[in-house]
Write a protein that holds these residues in place. Sequence first.
Motif, PDB file in Angstrom:
ATOM      1  N   LEU A   1      48.467 -11.904 -39.405  1.00 53.69           N
ATOM      2  CA  LEU A   1      48.231 -13.051 -40.466  1.00 53.69           C
ATOM      3  C   LEU A   1      48.426 -12.747 -42.022  1.00 53.69           C
ATOM      4  N   ALA A   2      48.040 -11.407 -42.224  1.00 54.85           N
ATOM      5  CA  ALA A   2      48.064 -11.114 -43.724  1.00 54.85           C
ATOM      6  C   ALA A   2      49.654 -10.997 -44.149  1.00 54.85           C
ATOM      7  N   LEU A   3      50.258 -10.810 -43.219  1.00 55.18           N
ATOM      8  CA  LEU A   3      51.827 -10.387 -43.613  1.00 55.18           C
ATOM      9  C   LEU A   3      52.693 -11.520 -42.586  1.00 55.18           C
ATOM     10  N   PRO A   4      52.715 -12.680 -42.935  1.00 56.82           N
ATOM     11  CA  PRO A   4      53.475 -13.588 -41.909  1.00 56.82           C
ATOM     12  C   PRO A   4      54.957 -13.723 -41.857  1.00 56.82           C
ATOM     13  N   ASP A   5      55.259 -12.972 -42.882  1.00 56.59           N
ATOM     14  CA  ASP A   5      56.829 -12.830 -43.200  1.00 56.59           C
ATOM     15  C   ASP A   5      57.269 -11.185 -42.926  1.00 56.59           C
ATOM     16  N   VAL A   6      56.669 -10.521 -42.195  1.00 50.30           N
ATOM     17  CA  VAL A   6      56.971  -9.219 -41.764  1.00 50.30           C
ATOM     18  C   VAL A   6      57.207  -9.241 -40.081  1.00 50.30           C
ATOM     19  N   TYR A   7      58.272  -8.422 -39.731  1.00 53.48           N
ATOM     20  CA  TYR A   7      58.301  -7.998 -38.471  1.00 53.48           C
ATOM     21  C   TYR A   7      58.540  -6.712 -38.208  1.00 53.48           C
ATOM     22  N   TYR A   8      58.645  -6.259 -36.894  1.00 55.20           N
ATOM     23  CA  TYR A   8      58.967  -4.696 -36.868  1.00 55.20           C
ATOM     24  C   TYR A   8      59.688  -4.575 -35.354  1.00 55.20           C
TER      25      TYR A   8
ATOM     26  N   MET B   1      50.829  -3.123 -44.938  1.00 56.73           N
ATOM     27  CA  MET B   1      50.212  -3.233 -43.715  1.00 56.73           C
ATOM     28  C   MET B   1      49.272  -2.228 -43.465  1.00 56.73           C
ATOM     29  N   ALA B   2      49.063  -1.067 -44.314  1.00 62.14           N
ATOM     30  CA  ALA B   2      48.173  -0.307 -44.072  1.00 62.14           C
ATOM     31  C   ALA B   2      46.902  -0.877 -44.855  1.00 62.14           C
ATOM     32  N   THR B   3      47.184  -1.630 -45.816  1.00 60.29           N
ATOM     33  CA  THR B   3      46.015  -2.420 -46.774  1.00 60.29           C
ATOM     34  C   THR B   3      45.437  -3.384 -45.773  1.00 60.29           C
ATOM     35  N   ALA B   4      46.305  -4.219 -45.122  1.00 63.16           N
ATOM     36  CA  ALA B   4      45.615  -5.223 -44.252  1.00 63.16           C
ATOM     37  C   ALA B   4      44.819  -4.572 -43.364  1.00 63.16           C
TER      38      ALA B   4
ATOM     39  N   GLN C   1      50.922 -23.684 -44.198  1.00 62.16           N
ATOM     40  CA  GLN C   1      49.554 -23.288 -43.539  1.00 62.16           C
ATOM     41  C   GLN C   1      48.886 -21.860 -44.098  1.00 62.16           C
ATOM     42  N   THR C   2      47.808 -21.933 -43.844  1.00 62.61           N
ATOM     43  CA  THR C   2      47.025 -20.531 -44.564  1.00 62.61           C
ATOM     44  C   THR C   2      45.850 -20.102 -43.539  1.00 62.61           C
ATOM     45  N   ALA C   3      45.935 -18.737 -43.140  1.00 65.55           N
ATOM     46  CA  ALA C   3      45.072 -18.206 -42.483  1.00 65.55           C
ATOM     47  C   ALA C   3      43.966 -17.672 -43.126  1.00 65.55           C
ATOM     48  N   TRP C   4      42.716 -17.763 -42.344  1.00 59.70           N
ATOM     49  CA  TRP C   4      41.394 -17.221 -43.056  1.00 59.70           C
ATOM     50  C   TRP C   4      40.620 -16.418 -42.320  1.00 59.70           C
ATOM     51  N   LEU C   5      39.714 -15.733 -43.018  1.00 60.12           N
ATOM     52  CA  LEU C   5      38.612 -14.774 -42.168  1.00 60.12           C
ATOM     53  C   LEU C   5      37.097 -15.540 -42.465  1.00 60.12           C
TER      54      LEU C   5
ATOM     55  N   PRO D   1      37.406 -21.232 -44.635  1.00 62.09           N
ATOM     56  CA  PRO D   1      38.666 -21.361 -45.486  1.00 62.09           C
ATOM     57  C   PRO D   1      38.823 -20.976 -46.841  1.00 62.09           C
ATOM     58  N   ASP D   2      37.815 -20.762 -47.529  1.00 61.04           N
ATOM     59  CA  ASP D   2      37.851 -20.260 -48.883  1.00 61.04           C
ATOM     60  C   ASP D   2      37.960 -18.758 -48.942  1.00 61.04           C
ATOM     61  N   THR D   3      38.178 -18.062 -47.792  1.00 59.09           N
ATOM     62  CA  THR D   3      38.779 -16.694 -47.734  1.00 59.09           C
ATOM     63  C   THR D   3      40.003 -16.341 -47.326  1.00 59.09           C
ATOM     64  N   PRO D   4      41.062 -16.658 -47.806  1.00 56.03           N
ATOM     65  CA  PRO D   4      42.418 -16.720 -47.306  1.00 56.03           C
ATOM     66  C   PRO D   4      42.845 -15.292 -47.035  1.00 56.03           C
ATOM     67  N   VAL D   5      43.355 -15.059 -45.974  1.00 51.43           N
ATOM     68  CA  VAL D   5      44.051 -13.717 -45.490  1.00 51.43           C
ATOM     69  C   VAL D   5      45.621 -13.734 -45.699  1.00 51.43           C
ATOM     70  N   SER D   6      46.214 -14.752 -45.475  1.00 51.82           N
ATOM     71  CA  SER D   6      47.735 -14.714 -45.351  1.00 51.82           C
ATOM     72  C   SER D   6      48.375 -14.870 -46.526  1.00 51.82           C
ATOM     73  N   GLY D   7      49.544 -14.348 -46.529  1.00 49.42           N
ATOM     74  CA  GLY D   7      50.281 -14.271 -47.906  1.00 49.42           C
ATOM     75  C   GLY D   7      50.410 -13.068 -48.275  1.00 49.42           C
ATOM     76  N   ARG D   8      51.348 -12.582 -49.099  1.00 51.63           N
ATOM     77  CA  ARG D   8      51.593 -11.363 -49.659  1.00 51.63           C
ATOM     78  C   ARG D   8      50.617 -10.817 -50.581  1.00 51.63           C
ATOM     79  N   ASP D   9      50.072 -11.777 -51.329  1.00 49.93           N
ATOM     80  CA  ASP D   9      49.147 -11.400 -52.287  1.00 49.93           C
ATOM     81  C   ASP D   9      47.820 -11.034 -51.802  1.00 49.93           C
ATOM     82  N   ALA D  10      47.479 -11.720 -50.759  1.00 45.11           N
ATOM     83  CA  ALA D  10      46.097 -11.362 -49.958  1.00 45.11           C
ATOM     84  C   ALA D  10      46.170  -9.968 -49.216  1.00 45.11           C
TER      85      ALA D  10
END
Length: 277
Positions: A178-185, A232-235, A259-263, A266-275
């Motif tokens: 959720l924190a890294l929606p544009d990353v795959y492995y 990823m380690a930070t997430a 769309q935005t994922a949150w914990l 909704p005011d505490t987003p986790v998705s996106g590179r900055d988060a």
Amino acid sequence: MGRHGFALGGRVVRGVAVLAVGLGAGAVSTIEVDPRVADAARSALHAAGYAPEVMCGDGSFGWSAAAPYDRLLSTVPVRDIPPAWPDQTRPGGVIVSPVSPLLGGGAIVRLTVGDNGTASGRFTRSAAFMMLRRQRYAAAPVDDYLPGEWPGDAEQSWTEPDPETVGADWPALFACALALPDVYYRRNDYGPGRTWWLFDTAVTSWATVDSVPGQPRFEVHQSGPRQLWDEMATAHHRWTAAGRPGYDRYGLTVTPTGQTAWLDDPDTPVSGRDAAG
């Protein structure tokens, strides 16, 4: 349940039949992308005495002819909730769908559509199904990230989180995804252990981590403007610091622009590179 129900995936004949019993066949529509499966589902339903509307088409576009719906149920996962789904669900209506982030760790989300067309709600439990065809990701060749011999211009470092441990823990992997929606492995066996490769969808950055059993730390190589393993380690650290939350503490808000994922809220987003880091 409301007057109109819409289900994606003609493979779930039993589920559509249950909806037809509860709502009346005329209040249920279902769509399947494979014409042979759609025909088989239609025949099976009719043979069982049910006649809901069974269409053949791309479920990511919904089915506007019978909209708006009170309930929209998807039996195929998506990475991103298609804009057509909230658009075709009436205010106060509910969307239920598996969500499978690119990095992994899928879960079911239950969204309620608001008066402004925004849909928001929490995840409920883990889930893994076959991805909606339109959203299946075709990864770029590794050579597009790493021209020449490995490790190229990558910087070497060391890390303590073991990627194998993270990957084996679905809630942990889900939080990172959720924190890294544009990353795959990808991963492959290497010597006594296994190498994890992380890539971004923009084809700008990559990282490797060598997981060797019994070691206290693991070798990392990272290249590009983003330090993908550090992100990823930070997430993962933030997931641990938050008390290792399960699926139901995470939620999703869908607007016409994304769309935005949150914990927890909704005011505490986790998705996106900055988060993420």
